[in-house]
Scaffold this active site. Structure first.
Site, PDB file in Angstrom:
ATOM      1  N   HIS A  30       0.856  -1.183   0.000  1.00 36.19           N
ATOM      2  CA  HIS A  30       0.000   0.000   0.000  1.00 36.19           C
ATOM      3  C   HIS A  30       0.896   1.238   0.000  1.00 36.19           C
ATOM      4  O   HIS A  30       1.838   1.328   0.795  1.00 36.19           O
ATOM      5  CB  HIS A  30      -0.923   0.004   1.218  1.00 36.19           C
ATOM      6  CG  HIS A  30      -1.894   1.138   1.218  1.00 36.19           C
ATOM      7  ND1 HIS A  30      -2.722   1.420   0.140  1.00 36.19           N
ATOM      8  CD2 HIS A  30      -2.166   2.101   2.145  1.00 36.19           C
ATOM      9  CE1 HIS A  30      -3.461   2.480   0.412  1.00 36.19           C
ATOM     10  NE2 HIS A  30      -3.131   2.926   1.616  1.00 36.19           N
ATOM     11  N   HIS A  42      -2.828   9.232   1.014  1.00 37.82           N
ATOM     12  CA  HIS A  42      -2.860   8.002   0.202  1.00 37.82           C
ATOM     13  C   HIS A  42      -4.246   7.797  -0.381  1.00 37.82           C
ATOM     14  O   HIS A  42      -5.198   8.503  -0.033  1.00 37.82           O
ATOM     15  CB  HIS A  42      -2.406   6.792   1.022  1.00 37.82           C
ATOM     16  CG  HIS A  42      -3.152   6.589   2.313  1.00 37.82           C
ATOM     17  ND1 HIS A  42      -3.897   5.465   2.585  1.00 37.82           N
ATOM     18  CD2 HIS A  42      -3.263   7.376   3.423  1.00 37.82           C
ATOM     19  CE1 HIS A  42      -4.416   5.550   3.794  1.00 37.82           C
ATOM     20  NE2 HIS A  42      -4.054   6.705   4.320  1.00 37.82           N
ATOM     21  N   CYS A 153      -3.399   2.921  -5.495  1.00 32.15           N
ATOM     22  CA  CYS A 153      -2.620   3.750  -4.571  1.00 32.15           C
ATOM     23  C   CYS A 153      -1.217   4.028  -5.095  1.00 32.15           C
ATOM     24  O   CYS A 153      -0.659   5.109  -4.875  1.00 32.15           O
ATOM     25  CB  CYS A 153      -2.549   3.084  -3.197  1.00 32.15           C
ATOM     26  SG  CYS A 153      -1.762   1.455  -3.188  1.00 32.15           S
TER      27      CYS A 153
END
Length: 261
Positions: A30, A42, A153
């Site tokens: 991530h 994010h 992301c």
């Protein structure tokens, strides 16, 4: 610089850095942009009143979503309504995982040697202040619809760092992780006929690995010819986003308060 990834300590990261952490026992990573003040911007599947998450990845949403409350930072989890761009503290972003730094401007030999995608790019990074401006602007205005393969992301963080978009595909771009997921099976299929010509399994494996690495390199934004640079203020217009968010003018004082609080 690690062989597979670039693990760092918290004291080593600087505002404007592209950072990431692994989830689900290293199944995927991530990504986000560290903006200083122990804060990270994010991109996650958005949540709204009509849907618990974007239909692109319920699994990803359950693994990457941030806590509903943070004891340290009251503004942790801030996002505009119906947007997937989130401001969270570093602790909530990492979720007890290790911290890694995404590398920019690496030589082609280093990029190819990195067996796992989503760790580096040959593209150069823009100055930190430009990176932070893009991240904070997108926090106010959104980044379109989340998509695992075309707008995730990693795509978000790479755009903040470079301002580069791949325009001939759906969504914003193709992340290193997505390229790895697609490239590995493709390399295996293309190398299958070699089993008839090469009796040695080692030889076939070597050729397959070479095809995989080259397919990753060919899709890197630093070497592609179908990449253009787009100002963050023109992003929605260039991509034809029709999201529910109205464009909000950049407020430097408000952005600074979010980072510092």
């Amino acid at each position: 610089m690690g062989f597979l990834s670039h693990r760092v300590e918290r004291s080593e990261i600087k505002p404007g850095d592209h950072i990431y952490t692994y989830r689900a026992v290293f199944t995927y990573s991530h990504h986000g942009v560290f903006v200083g003040g122990s804060k990270v911007v994010h991109f996650t599947p958005r949540q709204n009143a009509n849907s618990s998450s974007d239909t692109s990845s319920d699994f990803y949403d359950s693994m990457s979503s941030i806590p509903s409350s943070c004891e340290t930072f009251p503004d942790c989890g801030f996002r505009q309504p119906d947007s997937g761009v989130v401001l969270s503290c570093l602790d909530c972003f990492l979720k007890k995982g290790s911290l890694y730094s995404f590398e920019y401007g690496v030589p082609p030999t280093v990029f190819i040697a990195k067996v796992r995608g989503g760790t580096c790019t040959t593209a150069a990074s823009d100055p930190a202040e430009t990176v932070i401006h893009r991240a904070m602007y997108l926090l106010q205005n959104g980044f379109g619809n989340y998509d695992v393969f075309h707008n995730n992301c990693e795509d978000f963080a790479m755009y903040c760092k470079t301002g580069l978009l791949i325009m001939d595909r759906l969504g914003v771009g193709r992340s290193g992780q997505a390229s790895s997921v697609i490239g590995a099976p493709l390399a295996a299929i293309l190398s299958s006929p070699l089993k008839l010509l090469m009796p040695s399994p080692v030889g076939v494996a070597t050729v397959t690995a070479g095809m995989y690495c080259m397919s990753r390199y060919a899709t890197d934004i630093g070497v592609r010819s179908d990449v253009i640079k787009v100002a963050v203020e023109d992003l929605a217009m260039n991509l034809g986003w029709a999201g529910p968010l109205e464009e909000v003018p950049e407020d430097n004082e408000a952005s600074g308060a979010l980072i510092a609080s």
